[in-house]
Scaffold this motif. Structure first.
Motif, PDB file in Angstrom:
ATOM      1  N   LEU A  57       0.838  -1.199   0.000  1.00  0.00           N
ATOM      2  CA  LEU A  57       0.000   0.000   0.000  1.00  0.00           C
ATOM      3  C   LEU A  57       0.872   1.246   0.000  1.00  0.00           C
ATOM      4  O   LEU A  57       1.932   1.287   0.641  1.00  0.00           O
ATOM      5  CB  LEU A  57      -0.916   0.026   1.228  1.00  0.00           C
ATOM      6  N   THR A  58       0.408   2.258  -0.708  1.00  0.00           N
ATOM      7  CA  THR A  58       1.114   3.538  -0.701  1.00  0.00           C
ATOM      8  C   THR A  58       0.814   4.268   0.597  1.00  0.00           C
ATOM      9  O   THR A  58      -0.117   3.924   1.342  1.00  0.00           O
ATOM     10  CB  THR A  58       0.654   4.412  -1.871  1.00  0.00           C
ATOM     11  N   ASN A  59       1.581   5.309   0.886  1.00  0.00           N
ATOM     12  CA  ASN A  59       1.341   6.115   2.083  1.00  0.00           C
ATOM     13  C   ASN A  59      -0.057   6.733   2.051  1.00  0.00           C
ATOM     14  O   ASN A  59      -0.740   6.809   3.077  1.00  0.00           O
ATOM     15  CB  ASN A  59       2.398   7.217   2.202  1.00  0.00           C
ATOM     16  N   GLU A  60      -0.479   7.176   0.878  1.00  0.00           N
ATOM     17  CA  GLU A  60      -1.812   7.779   0.752  1.00  0.00           C
ATOM     18  C   GLU A  60      -2.906   6.757   1.046  1.00  0.00           C
ATOM     19  O   GLU A  60      -3.892   7.062   1.726  1.00  0.00           O
ATOM     20  CB  GLU A  60      -1.988   8.362  -0.650  1.00  0.00           C
ATOM     21  N   GLU A  61      -2.737   5.542   0.554  1.00  0.00           N
ATOM     22  CA  GLU A  61      -3.716   4.487   0.818  1.00  0.00           C
ATOM     23  C   GLU A  61      -3.737   4.121   2.298  1.00  0.00           C
ATOM     24  O   GLU A  61      -4.808   3.882   2.871  1.00  0.00           O
ATOM     25  CB  GLU A  61      -3.387   3.262  -0.031  1.00  0.00           C
ATOM     26  N   MET A  62      -2.572   4.096   2.923  1.00  0.00           N
ATOM     27  CA  MET A  62      -2.524   3.811   4.360  1.00  0.00           C
ATOM     28  C   MET A  62      -3.233   4.884   5.164  1.00  0.00           C
ATOM     29  O   MET A  62      -3.958   4.591   6.112  1.00  0.00           O
ATOM     30  CB  MET A  62      -1.074   3.677   4.817  1.00  0.00           C
ATOM     31  N   ARG A  63      -3.054   6.143   4.790  1.00  0.00           N
ATOM     32  CA  ARG A  63      -3.729   7.238   5.502  1.00  0.00           C
ATOM     33  C   ARG A  63      -5.244   7.130   5.342  1.00  0.00           C
ATOM     34  O   ARG A  63      -5.998   7.340   6.297  1.00  0.00           O
ATOM     35  CB  ARG A  63      -3.238   8.589   4.985  1.00  0.00           C
ATOM     36  N   ALA A  64      -5.692   6.782   4.144  1.00  0.00           N
ATOM     37  CA  ALA A  64      -7.130   6.647   3.906  1.00  0.00           C
ATOM     38  C   ALA A  64      -7.709   5.512   4.746  1.00  0.00           C
ATOM     39  O   ALA A  64      -8.761   5.673   5.382  1.00  0.00           O
ATOM     40  CB  ALA A  64      -7.394   6.404   2.423  1.00  0.00           C
ATOM     41  N   PHE A  65      -7.016   4.371   4.750  1.00  0.00           N
ATOM     42  CA  PHE A  65      -7.503   3.238   5.540  1.00  0.00           C
ATOM     43  C   PHE A  65      -7.479   3.558   7.029  1.00  0.00           C
ATOM     44  O   PHE A  65      -8.425   3.240   7.747  1.00  0.00           O
ATOM     45  CB  PHE A  65      -6.663   1.991   5.262  1.00  0.00           C
ATOM     46  N   ARG A  66      -6.404   4.173   7.519  1.00  0.00           N
ATOM     47  CA  ARG A  66      -6.293   4.480   8.939  1.00  0.00           C
ATOM     48  C   ARG A  66      -7.451   5.377   9.398  1.00  0.00           C
ATOM     49  O   ARG A  66      -8.015   5.175  10.471  1.00  0.00           O
ATOM     50  CB  ARG A  66      -4.951   5.160   9.228  1.00  0.00           C
ATOM     51  N   SER A  67      -7.816   6.355   8.581  1.00  0.00           N
ATOM     52  CA  SER A  67      -8.914   7.251   8.934  1.00  0.00           C
ATOM     53  C   SER A  67     -10.230   6.483   9.090  1.00  0.00           C
ATOM     54  O   SER A  67     -10.977   6.690  10.050  1.00  0.00           O
ATOM     55  CB  SER A  67      -9.058   8.333   7.862  1.00  0.00           C
ATOM     56  N   LEU A  68     -10.499   5.587   8.149  1.00  0.00           N
ATOM     57  CA  LEU A  68     -11.721   4.776   8.216  1.00  0.00           C
ATOM     58  C   LEU A  68     -11.674   3.820   9.400  1.00  0.00           C
ATOM     59  O   LEU A  68     -12.658   3.645  10.123  1.00  0.00           O
ATOM     60  CB  LEU A  68     -11.893   3.984   6.912  1.00  0.00           C
ATOM     61  N   TYR A  69     -10.534   3.213   9.590  1.00  0.00           N
ATOM     62  CA  TYR A  69     -10.355   2.207  10.643  1.00  0.00           C
ATOM     63  C   TYR A  69     -10.557   2.807  12.028  1.00  0.00           C
ATOM     64  O   TYR A  69     -11.205   2.214  12.899  1.00  0.00           O
ATOM     65  CB  TYR A  69      -8.961   1.601  10.510  1.00  0.00           C
ATOM     66  N   GLU A  70     -10.049   3.993  12.250  1.00  0.00           N
ATOM     67  CA  GLU A  70     -10.193   4.634  13.556  1.00  0.00           C
ATOM     68  C   GLU A  70     -11.648   4.996  13.838  1.00  0.00           C
ATOM     69  O   GLU A  70     -12.089   4.964  14.995  1.00  0.00           O
ATOM     70  CB  GLU A  70      -9.281   5.860  13.631  1.00  0.00           C
ATOM     71  N   ARG A  71     -12.383   5.324  12.799  1.00  0.00           N
ATOM     72  CA  ARG A  71     -13.822   5.575  12.998  1.00  0.00           C
ATOM     73  C   ARG A  71     -14.527   4.297  13.449  1.00  0.00           C
ATOM     74  O   ARG A  71     -15.398   4.332  14.317  1.00  0.00           O
ATOM     75  CB  ARG A  71     -14.447   6.103  11.697  1.00  0.00           C
ATOM     76  N   ARG A  72     -14.130   3.166  12.882  1.00  0.00           N
ATOM     77  CA  ARG A  72     -14.755   1.903  13.301  1.00  0.00           C
ATOM     78  C   ARG A  72     -14.369   1.548  14.730  1.00  0.00           C
ATOM     79  O   ARG A  72     -15.209   1.031  15.491  1.00  0.00           O
ATOM     80  CB  ARG A  72     -14.348   0.771  12.344  1.00  0.00           C
ATOM     81  N   LEU A  73     -13.135   1.823  15.126  1.00  0.00           N
ATOM     82  CA  LEU A  73     -12.728   1.578  16.506  1.00  0.00           C
ATOM     83  C   LEU A  73     -13.540   2.416  17.486  1.00  0.00           C
ATOM     84  O   LEU A  73     -13.744   2.030  18.633  1.00  0.00           O
ATOM     85  CB  LEU A  73     -11.239   1.881  16.688  1.00  0.00           C
ATOM     86  N   ASN A  74     -14.016   3.566  17.005  1.00  0.00           N
ATOM     87  CA  ASN A  74     -14.879   4.424  17.823  1.00  0.00           C
ATOM     88  C   ASN A  74     -16.327   3.950  17.800  1.00  0.00           C
ATOM     89  O   ASN A  74     -17.216   4.629  18.287  1.00  0.00           O
ATOM     90  CB  ASN A  74     -14.793   5.875  17.329  1.00  0.00           C
ATOM     91  N   ARG A  75     -16.547   2.776  17.196  1.00  0.00           N
ATOM     92  CA  ARG A  75     -17.859   2.101  17.158  1.00  0.00           C
ATOM     93  C   ARG A  75     -18.832   2.701  16.149  1.00  0.00           C
ATOM     94  O   ARG A  75     -20.021   2.385  16.183  1.00  0.00           O
ATOM     95  CB  ARG A  75     -18.502   2.086  18.548  1.00  0.00           C
ATOM     96  N   GLU A  76     -18.360   3.548  15.258  1.00  0.00           N
ATOM     97  CA  GLU A  76     -19.246   4.009  14.193  1.00  0.00           C
ATOM     98  C   GLU A  76     -19.543   2.830  13.279  1.00  0.00           C
ATOM     99  O   GLU A  76     -18.631   2.097  12.882  1.00  0.00           O
ATOM    100  CB  GLU A  76     -18.602   5.139  13.399  1.00  0.00           C
ATOM    101  N   PRO A  77     -20.808   2.604  12.925  1.00  0.00           N
ATOM    102  CA  PRO A  77     -21.140   1.463  12.058  1.00  0.00           C
ATOM    103  C   PRO A  77     -20.406   1.528  10.724  1.00  0.00           C
ATOM    104  O   PRO A  77     -20.273   2.603  10.119  1.00  0.00           O
ATOM    105  CB  PRO A  77     -22.658   1.607  11.867  1.00  0.00           C
ATOM    106  N   VAL A  78     -19.947   0.380  10.277  1.00  0.00           N
ATOM    107  CA  VAL A  78     -19.177   0.334   9.041  1.00  0.00           C
ATOM    108  C   VAL A  78     -20.006   0.818   7.861  1.00  0.00           C
ATOM    109  O   VAL A  78     -19.479   1.409   6.909  1.00  0.00           O
ATOM    110  CB  VAL A  78     -18.623  -1.096   8.806  1.00  0.00           C
ATOM    111  N   GLN A  79     -21.332   0.627   7.913  1.00  0.00           N
ATOM    112  CA  GLN A  79     -22.184   1.074   6.798  1.00  0.00           C
ATOM    113  C   GLN A  79     -22.155   2.595   6.659  1.00  0.00           C
ATOM    114  O   GLN A  79     -22.190   3.124   5.547  1.00  0.00           O
ATOM    115  CB  GLN A  79     -23.627   0.586   7.004  1.00  0.00           C
ATOM    116  N   TYR A  80     -22.119   3.311   7.787  1.00  0.00           N
ATOM    117  CA  TYR A  80     -22.020   4.770   7.716  1.00  0.00           C
ATOM    118  C   TYR A  80     -20.645   5.201   7.208  1.00  0.00           C
ATOM    119  O   TYR A  80     -20.514   6.197   6.493  1.00  0.00           O
ATOM    120  CB  TYR A  80     -22.267   5.396   9.086  1.00  0.00           C
ATOM    121  N   ILE A  81     -19.619   4.465   7.591  1.00  0.00           N
ATOM    122  CA  ILE A  81     -18.259   4.820   7.190  1.00  0.00           C
ATOM    123  C   ILE A  81     -18.092   4.702   5.681  1.00  0.00           C
ATOM    124  O   ILE A  81     -17.531   5.591   5.029  1.00  0.00           O
ATOM    125  CB  ILE A  81     -17.235   3.939   7.922  1.00  0.00           C
TER     126      ILE A  81
END
Length: 305
Positions: A57-81
């Motif tokens: 993965l490129t750095n940009e792809e890692m940043r995009a995934f990390r942003s989504l992943y942290e929202r899920r760790l905060n219990r936001e439903p994956v469908q909203y993400i």
């Protein structure tokens, strides 16, 4: 977590890390969550993750995934993400303005489809949906019932914005009429019509169960779409009260119900001029859908609330 700037992650490594980490944090369906988040971040199909396991993965792809992943760790439903949810084999746009479609509600749609087939054949069938939310029920019915014309109402203008978008996406906007309406207010406009079928997945979580719901539900989904903050039957009572004035004689009421509610809802329907009442379980064998046929009542001009 995922902070090493020098490390290059492959899809395989990142998926393994994400699945294990989500499981340790008590998040269900960890593998599916990671697949959805990563495919969304990479703008690819889930199957492509498995055909490109060793791609770095490129750095940009890692940043995009990390942003989504942290929202899920905060219990936001994956469908909203990721902005969409699957229902009846169709994809629906969703965000925090609308309830996320549940698999058990597919039983409601399936029973409505069977009712349409029994009642209409090749004849036009008019359907009223109360509480359309993102429009998943109305759109699914419009896709699968060739002769349907559907009126879908909701008290939330924000939800109706999403529902209209979903209808356009699935090219059924000409079949569904979306109306901003609260069934606890005067419904004179509806009383000018008669429908063959009334279908609804109303809010039915009782107040004393609200605090026991998952964080994903309590923190993020619209409370008004889930609970009446009373005994869980407020909407069922109102819909059963209205239905004889809205349905043709012999028309069908198809209602989703919660766990443990079947006996009370059936009794409610039987006391209100419904016959041939029954309850159908969902795939988990939980009584999920109450169905009854209606003895139509003459419209009373004074019956508006």
């Amino acid at each position: 977590m995922l902070q090493q700037k020098t490390r290059v992650w492959t899809i395989r490594e990142l998926m393994k890390f994400g699945v294990d980490h989500l499981r340790r944090n008590g998040i269900p369906e960890a593998r599916l969550n990671v697949e959805l988040l990563l495919s969304h971040a990479l703008h690819c199909q889930r199957i492509e993750l498995y055909t490109s396991f060793d791609r770095p993965l490129t750095n940009e792809e890692m940043r995009a995934f990390r942003s989504l992943y942290e929202r899920r760790l905060n219990r936001e439903p994956v469908q909203y993400i990721v902005g969409s949810a699957s229902f009846m084999g169709l994809q629906f746009k969703v965000d925090q303005r609308v309830l996320i479609p549940r698999p058990e509600t597919e039983t409601l749609v399936e029973q409505t489809l069977l009712t349409c087939n029994r009642m209409s054949g090749d004849q036009p069938v008019s359907i009223l949906e109360i509480g359309t939310g993102c429009g998943n029920i109305a759109v699914a019915l419009a896709k699968f019932v060739r002769t349907a014309h559907i009126t879908a109402i909701d008290s939330s203008s924000e939800a109706l914005e999403i529902a209209r978008l979903n209808a356009v996406t699935h090219r059924v906007e000409g079949i569904i009429s979306f109306e901003h309406m609260d069934v606890f207010e005067p419904v004179d406009q509806l009383l000018l019509q008669r429908f063959e079928i009334l279908v609804s997945n109303p809010p039915y979580v009782p107040r004393d169960e609200w605090e026991n719901l998952q964080q994903e539900v309590r923190k993020f989904e619209p409370r008004a779409a889930l609970t009446d903050m009373k005994d869980g039957y407020e909407f069922h009572r109102r819909i059963v009260e209205l239905a004889p004035y809205l349905l043709r004689d012999g028309g069908a009421l198809v209602l989703e119900i919660g766990y443990g509610q079947s006996e009370h809802v059936l009794e409610m329907m039987q006391k209100a001029a419904f016959y041939d009442c029954s309850v159908v379980p969902d795939l988990q064998n939980v009584p999920r859908v109450a169905i009854g046929l209606c003895r139509s009542k003459t419209r009373n001009p004074g019956f508006v609330n």
